[in-house]
Motif scaffolding. Sequence first.
Motif, mmCIF file in Angstrom:
data_model
loop_
_atom_site.group_PDB
_atom_site.id
_atom_site.type_symbol
_atom_site.label_atom_id
_atom_site.label_comp_id
_atom_site.label_asym_id
_atom_site.label_seq_id
_atom_site.Cartn_x
_atom_site.Cartn_y
_atom_site.Cartn_z
ATOM 1 N N THR A 171 0.831 -1.214 0.000
ATOM 2 C CA THR A 171 0.000 0.000 0.000
ATOM 3 C C THR A 171 0.859 1.255 0.000
ATOM 4 O O THR A 171 0.417 2.307 -0.441
ATOM 5 C CB THR A 171 -0.915 0.030 1.228
ATOM 6 O OG1 THR A 171 -0.113 -0.223 2.375
ATOM 7 C CG2 THR A 171 -2.007 -1.005 1.128
ATOM 8 N N VAL A 172 2.069 1.139 0.510
ATOM 9 C CA VAL A 172 2.933 2.319 0.577
ATOM 10 C C VAL A 172 3.839 2.398 -0.645
ATOM 11 O O VAL A 172 4.437 3.434 -0.905
ATOM 12 C CB VAL A 172 3.775 2.283 1.877
ATOM 13 C CG1 VAL A 172 4.511 3.591 2.077
ATOM 14 C CG2 VAL A 172 2.901 2.005 3.071
ATOM 15 N N ALA A 173 3.913 1.297 -1.411
ATOM 16 C CA ALA A 173 4.879 1.230 -2.506
ATOM 17 C C ALA A 173 4.825 2.423 -3.459
ATOM 18 O O ALA A 173 5.875 3.007 -3.750
ATOM 19 C CB ALA A 173 4.708 -0.081 -3.266
ATOM 20 N N PRO A 174 3.625 2.826 -3.937
ATOM 21 C CA PRO A 174 3.635 3.953 -4.877
ATOM 22 C C PRO A 174 4.234 5.204 -4.252
ATOM 23 O O PRO A 174 5.027 5.913 -4.878
ATOM 24 C CB PRO A 174 2.149 4.178 -5.177
ATOM 25 C CG PRO A 174 1.442 2.987 -4.694
ATOM 26 C CD PRO A 174 2.290 2.313 -3.675
ATOM 27 N N GLU A 175 3.871 5.438 -3.001
ATOM 28 C CA GLU A 175 4.362 6.625 -2.319
ATOM 29 C C GLU A 175 5.886 6.558 -2.151
ATOM 30 O O GLU A 175 6.598 7.536 -2.372
ATOM 31 C CB GLU A 175 3.675 6.699 -0.955
ATOM 32 C CG GLU A 175 3.846 8.011 -0.255
ATOM 33 C CD GLU A 175 3.335 7.924 1.173
ATOM 34 O OE1 GLU A 175 2.508 7.033 1.459
ATOM 35 O OE2 GLU A 175 3.792 8.726 1.995
ATOM 36 N N ALA A 176 6.357 5.367 -1.788
ATOM 37 C CA ALA A 176 7.794 5.221 -1.567
ATOM 38 C C ALA A 176 8.566 5.397 -2.867
ATOM 39 O O ALA A 176 9.608 6.049 -2.908
ATOM 40 C CB ALA A 176 8.089 3.854 -0.956
ATOM 41 N N LEU A 177 8.030 4.827 -3.936
ATOM 42 C CA LEU A 177 8.691 4.959 -5.240
ATOM 43 C C LEU A 177 8.755 6.414 -5.668
ATOM 44 O O LEU A 177 9.788 6.896 -6.132
ATOM 45 C CB LEU A 177 7.905 4.181 -6.290
ATOM 46 C CG LEU A 177 8.458 2.815 -6.637
ATOM 47 C CD1 LEU A 177 7.674 2.237 -7.783
ATOM 48 C CD2 LEU A 177 9.919 2.936 -7.016
ATOM 49 N N ARG A 178 7.643 7.090 -5.497
ATOM 50 C CA ARG A 178 7.600 8.496 -5.854
ATOM 51 C C ARG A 178 8.661 9.264 -5.052
ATOM 52 O O ARG A 178 9.400 10.082 -5.590
ATOM 53 C CB ARG A 178 6.208 9.045 -5.540
ATOM 54 C CG ARG A 178 6.074 10.503 -5.790
ATOM 55 C CD ARG A 178 4.703 10.979 -5.444
ATOM 56 N NE ARG A 178 4.538 11.103 -4.001
ATOM 57 C CZ ARG A 178 3.575 11.817 -3.424
ATOM 58 N NH1 ARG A 178 2.693 12.431 -4.171
ATOM 59 N NH2 ARG A 178 3.477 11.895 -2.126
ATOM 60 N N ALA A 179 8.725 8.933 -3.770
ATOM 61 C CA ALA A 179 9.690 9.630 -2.918
ATOM 62 C C ALA A 179 11.111 9.379 -3.390
ATOM 63 O O ALA A 179 11.937 10.291 -3.436
ATOM 64 C CB ALA A 179 9.512 9.185 -1.468
ATOM 65 N N VAL A 180 11.405 8.112 -3.754
ATOM 66 C CA VAL A 180 12.763 7.804 -4.198
ATOM 67 C C VAL A 180 13.102 8.578 -5.459
ATOM 68 O O VAL A 180 14.173 9.177 -5.568
ATOM 69 C CB VAL A 180 12.915 6.299 -4.479
ATOM 70 C CG1 VAL A 180 14.233 6.040 -5.179
ATOM 71 C CG2 VAL A 180 12.857 5.528 -3.203
ATOM 72 N N LEU A 181 12.172 8.578 -6.417
ATOM 73 C CA LEU A 181 12.456 9.267 -7.673
ATOM 74 C C LEU A 181 12.696 10.741 -7.421
ATOM 75 O O LEU A 181 13.649 11.333 -7.943
ATOM 76 C CB LEU A 181 11.294 9.068 -8.650
ATOM 77 C CG LEU A 181 11.218 7.659 -9.230
ATOM 78 C CD1 LEU A 181 9.967 7.486 -10.041
ATOM 79 C CD2 LEU A 181 12.440 7.389 -10.089
ATOM 80 N N PHE A 182 11.843 11.320 -6.595
ATOM 81 C CA PHE A 182 12.027 12.742 -6.303
ATOM 82 C C PHE A 182 13.364 12.963 -5.616
ATOM 83 O O PHE A 182 14.107 13.880 -5.931
ATOM 84 C CB PHE A 182 10.891 13.248 -5.418
ATOM 85 C CG PHE A 182 10.923 14.726 -5.215
ATOM 86 C CD1 PHE A 182 10.252 15.570 -6.074
ATOM 87 C CD2 PHE A 182 11.655 15.287 -4.176
ATOM 88 C CE1 PHE A 182 10.301 16.939 -5.906
ATOM 89 C CE2 PHE A 182 11.713 16.657 -4.001
ATOM 90 C CZ PHE A 182 11.029 17.474 -4.868
ATOM 91 N N TYR A 183 13.674 12.080 -4.682
ATOM 92 C CA TYR A 183 14.918 12.232 -3.926
ATOM 93 C C TYR A 183 16.131 12.144 -4.854
ATOM 94 O O TYR A 183 17.075 12.924 -4.737
ATOM 95 C CB TYR A 183 15.008 11.159 -2.849
ATOM 96 C CG TYR A 183 15.968 11.510 -1.739
ATOM 97 C CD1 TYR A 183 15.495 11.980 -0.528
ATOM 98 C CD2 TYR A 183 17.339 11.386 -1.893
ATOM 99 C CE1 TYR A 183 16.353 12.318 0.490
ATOM 100 C CE2 TYR A 183 18.202 11.727 -0.874
ATOM 101 C CZ TYR A 183 17.709 12.188 0.317
ATOM 102 O OH TYR A 183 18.556 12.531 1.322
ATOM 103 N N LEU A 184 16.061 11.167 -5.773
ATOM 104 C CA LEU A 184 17.193 11.017 -6.693
ATOM 105 C C LEU A 184 17.400 12.284 -7.513
ATOM 106 O O LEU A 184 18.528 12.738 -7.700
ATOM 107 C CB LEU A 184 16.966 9.812 -7.609
ATOM 108 C CG LEU A 184 17.184 8.448 -6.954
ATOM 109 C CD1 LEU A 184 16.810 7.331 -7.908
ATOM 110 C CD2 LEU A 184 18.626 8.277 -6.503
ATOM 111 N N PHE A 185 16.300 12.871 -7.976
ATOM 112 C CA PHE A 185 16.416 14.115 -8.729
ATOM 113 C C PHE A 185 17.004 15.220 -7.859
ATOM 114 O O PHE A 185 17.949 15.908 -8.250
ATOM 115 C CB PHE A 185 15.052 14.551 -9.263
ATOM 116 C CG PHE A 185 14.817 14.135 -10.678
ATOM 117 C CD1 PHE A 185 15.191 14.949 -11.722
ATOM 118 C CD2 PHE A 185 14.225 12.920 -10.964
ATOM 119 C CE1 PHE A 185 14.985 14.556 -13.027
ATOM 120 C CE2 PHE A 185 14.017 12.520 -12.265
ATOM 121 C CZ PHE A 185 14.401 13.341 -13.306
ATOM 122 N N GLY A 186 16.410 15.381 -6.686
ATOM 123 C CA GLY A 186 16.878 16.445 -5.800
ATOM 124 C C GLY A 186 18.327 16.251 -5.430
ATOM 125 O O GLY A 186 19.130 17.192 -5.446
#
Lengths: 694, 483
Positions: free
Chosen positions: B320-335
């Motif tokens: 249930t958290v996977a989409p949120e976590a993935l989004r966070a990782v992608l954003f983090y990698l960019f930042g």
Amino acid sequence: MSFSEVLQGGSLFAYAPLIIAFPLLGLLINMIFGRRLGERAVGIIASSAVGLSFVIAILQFFALSTHPEGTSVPIADWITIGQLAVPWSLKVDTLSVTMMLMVTGVSALIHVYAIGYMHEDVRFQGDPGRFTRFFVFFNLFVATMMVLVTADNFLMMFVGWEGVGLCSYLLIGFWFEKGEDGIGNAIAGKKAFITNRIGDFGFLIAMFLIFGAVGSLQFADVFHWAHEHGLENVDVITAITLFLLLGATGKSAQIPLFVWLPDAMAGPTPVSALIHAATMVTAGIYMIARNQALYDVAGLSSNLVALIGAATALFAATIAVGQFDIKRVLAYSTISQLGFMLAAVGVGAQVAGMFHLVTHAFFKALLFLSAGSVIQGIEHGHHHLEHVGANPGGGEAFDPNDMRNMGGLRSKMKITFWVYLIGALALSGIFPLAGFWSKDEILADANHESIVIFLLLTVAAFFTAFYMGRQILMVFFGQPRSEAAKHAPENPPVMTVPLILLAVGAILGGVLNLPGMHTLTDWLEHTLHVHVTEFNPVVAGLSTLLALLAIGIAWFVYGRQPMGKGSPDPLRRMLGPIFVGMENKWWVDELYQFLIVRPYIALADVLADVIDWRFWHDWFHDTVLARTFREGTRWLNDAFDLRVIDGIANGLGNLTQAISGRMRFLQTGYVRNYALSFLVGVLLVLSYFIFGSS
Amino acid sequence: MDTRDLISILPLLVLAGWACLLLLIDLFVPRDRKSITAILAAIGISVALVINLMQLGEVRQAFNGMIVLDGFASLLITLFLAVGLIAIAQAYDYIKRRGIERGEYYSLLLFTLCGMLLMATAGDLIVVFLALELLSIPLYVLAGFARPQLESEEAAIKYFLLGAFASGFVVYGIALIFGATGTTALDGIVASFAATQENPVLLLVGSGMILVGLGFKVAVVPFHMWTPDVYHGAPTAVTAFMSVGAKAGGFAALLRVFLAAFPELSAAWAPMAMWIAALTMAWGNIAAIAQKNIKRMLAYSSIAHAGYILMALPAAANPTVAPEALRAVLFYLFGYAITNLGAWGVVVAMEKAEGGGLAIEDYSGLSNRRPGFALAMALFMLSLTGMPPTVGFIGKFYIFRAVIDADLIWLALVGVITSLISAYYYLRVIVVMYMRSGEPETRSESWLNATVWLTGLGTIVFGIVPGPLLALASQSWLSSLVP
């Protein structure tokens, strides 16, 4: 497509964002290229940016004339976190457009005036390079004020609210290295900022409460909620409105937070006129008018609003009587007039409040700018004397703002005198000038709602006329009381033309909402709940009589026998201790100093010295933590590391020695050690995978 | 193989072909005009970037599932190519100045990028391994590019030896998994294991070894030992590229492999990843405090950040958290890419001829000498600490939120506490720049300056307006997770 078709489509609303964009563009250009452009270009860019904003405001006015219900122009999704969604859209409705027109219109005139004023001021103060900075701040102010006015939700309003506060701070301290002891202006800026923080705190708490209760910060949602569920939630709404009121008392300089505004006069005069008289300080009134739906539910809060407004109106008016600084008189007058507006929105007369807000913007801006003109005239006179070698100040610091150094300027500065007179009469509420209509509408409404409020305001109106009469007579009549005043010249047209235009506004402003026509009432009806205020001839007659009486008394005291050079204020003799109280602002600053500032500083001293330094730093950090750590590491090093680890290492051969070596030196630089730690890691991971998870 | 397969990997094809071509062209470029090669390389990357952007939003498989093109892959490819462009701009004058301007530098860079692209799109463990090697081997060479300088050669050898060691584990892990399930396709592994439930130990050991091998690439404790030495020894422009690109590449594979192929084993790897993340954050941040050399300091900082990013993996184990976590990782990698490239850019500008100017003390007085650079550096440091209004704050915020939503409160706590610790050494740079007096020597090279300005702007803009990037990240699914 013809213009009327454009109007029908309402597509003009789409231009609304430009009203913020133009000043931003202006300030960017000036910020980046300002030094290369020269004064003239900087002034023209800044003024035309605001002028263009005014044009946009007019376009919005036309758009509203066919679509009076207004609209919301979306710009961006700003914050979306869980339940909280705060988009940034511009609210274009009759209330916000009223503010837009007033703010951009008055701002444009003051920008033009400031070109002339700042040209002289930066030279008088000895730093011409700061001319550009002034206009950058000035444009920034207009932009943030537009953000505030067009806000569609509480958070965006707060952004503007803080933005104008910042500009106010920057501009009060514009000559931050000047003033008393070379720091007076900076202190004035700080005082304004800190006092406003208290109000902002109220605004923030109110916002938290609103979000807690409604789950949204959009005006539309909140007002709808207040309409639907207001009666079950009176307690919450009362709390919200009280905290909002605290915010308004900060920004609009009302009791108990008014003390910053008089000190804010340390800023250059165009700043006083624009920010601290006509526009920013009215933000509190605008905010309360905007939140009418909430105040309608909370009767207690509304009453308190009215009471605070009326009390401030009277209290500040009495202080204005005892001041000698030409701008301070006007500052207290502003506080007093803001009290009138607050009282109006408190008794449910939002239209009267907004009406007075607009007319006041005209005549108070006019008065401040004229005062600036007077001050600059005196400075010129002073300068002229220094030039010819006379010693006008007699060694003492010469204060060009002190009315005791003026007198007889009527013949020296003709245009300034006439426009000042118009402004003063409008402020005093003399028929048929703008102030007469708006003030009487407030008085009539107050009379209808509450006799206490009405009496307070009427007495305040009496004082208003008196102190304005006193000021006019001291500044323009009689004989010059200083050499500088004798040689004061009139200022150039770049300054006097805006004055004349504002004077026209001060004369004709009343047509906005004449009795029987109710233009403004009908206009605001689309946004607020309004009622038509009937013209009350008794109230109007009484207030006019009182104003004339007050002017008569002023003439009796100051005009009949003009004040001589160095002689005391004749009122001091007549009123004795009461005048001393007025002159010393009823010692409110001293009271705050005694009750709040000094205990606060004492507490801060205790916290910093005893708690933080002696307890936390000396004892806890140095003694407890650092010593424990030192002892601990010494033990680890001597007893544990050297004996135990090395013991084992020596005993178990090279492998273990390498491990312990790694533990001590962390980073040996030897690949073999790295690979070993890698391998240990692999073993740990794999053993966990195999044995740990099943 | 048909045309559609080839189109799916068109950016990769362009890049690889261009890199080979560049090697040839470089022969004809005169020795003192190697900047031509740099510009040609940048053109190649730009072409690939444009093609990739045109494919944005498409989801399909190619080469019988060996290649998976989905939102996740496209977004990461965009990141890699953008990082490649910045890396070229930062190397442009730097390698001239260090006297190591040789044309193959850019070809090697392009080959590494190919590896990264492949890493993001890999749908099969064999392709993962191929990508890993393609990514690593040119990087080993680049790390030693400043030959015959001893430090650089040492870095290359260390990196190579340990990298080979790690690759060994990956390939052994793949073999074990193949032994257990009879397949190396990511979706095949899931299907096979779900059907038979056979050989769980082999599969577990195999997945553990892949975790180790990829963990080495992204530099998590205890597989991080190489990082400070290699980052320190490699030419700074290479370090900048490596610290961002290789790390993001490693995480791309880590996330895809573990979320797509081993969801059934999450009971084993999720707690392990959690411990590794916690240990990495603690170790990286604490060790960074002691560093006096800015390259080593940033190396430990990059270890610590690997820990923050890895936090999302155990969070994503919860479907249930996977989409949120993935989004966070992608954003983090960019930042992280934006911020870190900026910080390394400043380091590149500060570096003097013989490797001087790299002590943190050498930054004394930078605020007087180059106020703009000092301000940008201060921004980067704040962003790395995770303070608003910078992109680093938003990144950490969303990672922590995903972790908390997955009920791993203590992990989030470790993250917050170690962030606090990290403020100590990041802020020290700001203190040195602004409060110590000194006369630091800096370079003003237009391409390098441009990267610093651009990343500085990005750091603050995405910190204030994270919405668009966040929206993009939340649309970028792993295709195997599409419900």
